[in-house]
Design a protein around this motif. Structure first.
Motif, mmCIF file in Angstrom:
data_model
loop_
_atom_site.group_PDB
_atom_site.id
_atom_site.type_symbol
_atom_site.label_atom_id
_atom_site.label_comp_id
_atom_site.label_asym_id
_atom_site.label_seq_id
_atom_site.Cartn_x
_atom_site.Cartn_y
_atom_site.Cartn_z
ATOM 1 N N UNK A 64 23.426 -4.895 1.909
ATOM 2 C CA UNK A 64 22.544 -4.389 2.944
ATOM 3 C C UNK A 64 21.210 -5.116 2.861
ATOM 4 N N UNK A 65 20.696 -5.520 4.002
ATOM 5 C CA UNK A 65 19.417 -6.200 4.034
ATOM 6 C C UNK A 65 18.298 -5.166 3.944
ATOM 7 N N UNK A 66 17.240 -5.481 3.225
ATOM 8 C CA UNK A 66 16.130 -4.530 3.147
ATOM 9 C C UNK A 66 15.464 -4.378 4.505
ATOM 10 N N UNK A 67 14.961 -3.203 4.754
ATOM 11 C CA UNK A 67 14.277 -2.931 6.009
ATOM 12 C C UNK A 67 12.901 -3.573 5.949
ATOM 13 N N UNK A 68 12.584 -4.336 6.960
ATOM 14 C CA UNK A 68 11.283 -4.994 6.999
ATOM 15 C C UNK A 68 10.382 -4.228 7.959
ATOM 16 N N UNK A 69 9.213 -3.852 7.455
ATOM 17 C CA UNK A 69 8.239 -3.123 8.257
ATOM 18 C C UNK A 69 7.012 -3.987 8.435
ATOM 19 N N UNK A 70 6.275 -3.765 9.517
ATOM 20 C CA UNK A 70 5.023 -4.516 9.681
ATOM 21 C C UNK A 70 4.025 -4.114 8.606
ATOM 22 N N UNK A 71 3.156 -5.031 8.227
ATOM 23 C CA UNK A 71 2.201 -4.808 7.139
ATOM 24 C C UNK A 71 1.269 -3.639 7.425
ATOM 25 N N UNK A 72 0.921 -3.431 8.695
ATOM 26 C CA UNK A 72 -0.007 -2.344 9.002
ATOM 27 C C UNK A 72 0.620 -0.958 8.896
ATOM 28 N N UNK A 73 1.917 -0.881 8.651
ATOM 29 C CA UNK A 73 2.561 0.425 8.482
ATOM 30 C C UNK A 73 2.440 0.940 7.042
ATOM 31 N N UNK A 74 1.899 0.107 6.138
ATOM 32 C CA UNK A 74 1.720 0.497 4.744
ATOM 33 C C UNK A 74 0.312 1.060 4.535
ATOM 34 N N UNK A 75 0.158 1.859 3.496
ATOM 35 C CA UNK A 75 -1.167 2.386 3.158
ATOM 36 C C UNK A 75 -1.997 1.281 2.525
ATOM 37 N N UNK A 76 -3.304 1.536 2.369
ATOM 38 C CA UNK A 76 -4.182 0.542 1.757
ATOM 39 C C UNK A 76 -3.735 0.212 0.333
ATOM 40 N N UNK A 77 -3.359 1.238 -0.429
ATOM 41 C CA UNK A 77 -2.915 1.016 -1.811
ATOM 42 C C UNK A 77 -1.641 0.177 -1.842
ATOM 43 N N UNK A 78 -0.722 0.465 -0.917
ATOM 44 C CA UNK A 78 0.522 -0.304 -0.874
ATOM 45 C C UNK A 78 0.258 -1.752 -0.482
ATOM 46 N N UNK A 79 -0.693 -1.966 0.441
ATOM 47 C CA UNK A 79 -1.028 -3.333 0.846
ATOM 48 C C UNK A 79 -1.662 -4.107 -0.302
ATOM 49 N N UNK A 80 -2.457 -3.414 -1.131
ATOM 50 C CA UNK A 80 -3.034 -4.082 -2.302
ATOM 51 C C UNK A 80 -1.941 -4.524 -3.270
ATOM 52 N N UNK A 81 -0.967 -3.647 -3.493
ATOM 53 C CA UNK A 81 0.156 -4.007 -4.376
ATOM 54 C C UNK A 81 0.945 -5.175 -3.809
ATOM 55 N N UNK A 82 1.185 -5.136 -2.500
ATOM 56 C CA UNK A 82 1.924 -6.224 -1.854
ATOM 57 C C UNK A 82 1.172 -7.537 -2.036
ATOM 58 N N UNK A 83 -0.144 -7.510 -1.798
ATOM 59 C CA UNK A 83 -0.956 -8.712 -1.969
ATOM 60 C C UNK A 83 -0.927 -9.213 -3.400
ATOM 61 N N UNK A 84 -1.008 -8.282 -4.359
ATOM 62 C CA UNK A 84 -0.953 -8.663 -5.769
ATOM 63 C C UNK A 84 0.350 -9.374 -6.083
ATOM 64 N N UNK A 85 1.481 -8.803 -5.661
ATOM 65 C CA UNK A 85 2.774 -9.390 -5.995
ATOM 66 C C UNK A 85 3.012 -10.699 -5.239
ATOM 67 N N UNK A 86 2.452 -10.821 -4.045
ATOM 68 C CA UNK A 86 2.563 -12.097 -3.344
ATOM 69 C C UNK A 86 1.811 -13.188 -4.108
ATOM 70 N N UNK A 87 0.638 -12.845 -4.644
ATOM 71 C CA UNK A 87 -0.124 -13.805 -5.451
ATOM 72 C C UNK A 87 0.639 -14.188 -6.715
ATOM 73 N N UNK A 88 1.257 -13.202 -7.362
ATOM 74 C CA UNK A 88 2.029 -13.465 -8.589
ATOM 75 C C UNK A 88 3.185 -14.411 -8.278
ATOM 76 N N UNK A 89 3.886 -14.160 -7.197
ATOM 77 C CA UNK A 89 5.031 -15.003 -6.834
ATOM 78 C C UNK A 89 4.558 -16.402 -6.475
ATOM 79 N N UNK A 90 3.434 -16.494 -5.769
ATOM 80 C CA UNK A 90 2.906 -17.810 -5.387
ATOM 81 C C UNK A 90 2.516 -18.652 -6.590
ATOM 82 N N UNK A 91 2.019 -17.995 -7.637
ATOM 83 C CA UNK A 91 1.595 -18.720 -8.833
ATOM 84 C C UNK A 91 2.809 -19.228 -9.575
#
Length: 75
Positions: A48-75
């Motif tokens: 099953x493919x994960x459900x993709x939601x728009x970024x603005x549907x997440x809370x501020x805390x969730x967006x911070x976590x998403x940004x953190x993990x995107x930075x980790x993956x990019x590094x």
């Protein structure tokens, strides 16, 4: 669907085909049932493919976590 078992307790029945592939494989293994090789590989290949939601549907805390993990993956 619900019915009473021998101990007068409710039991629920769900069609096996409506369950996820992992649950179906686990059921077959637990009950000693064998699947043909094509059936088994077909169940294992379907993911099953994960459900993709728009970024603005997440809370501020969730967006911070998403940004953190995107930075980790990019590094």
């Amino acid at each position: 669907m619900s019915f009473l078992n021998s101990r007068n307790r409710s039991e629920y029945a769900f069609p096996l085909a409506t369950q996820s592939n992992d649950i179906q494989l686990k059921y077959y293994e637990q009950h000693g049932l064998t699947l043909s090789a094509p059936e088994k590989t077909a169940l294992q290949k379907v993911k099953l493919l994960p459900v993709q939601r728009p970024l603005d549907s997440y809370t501020d805390a969730e967006r911070e976590k998403i940004g953190f993990w995107q930075d980790v993956v990019d590094q």
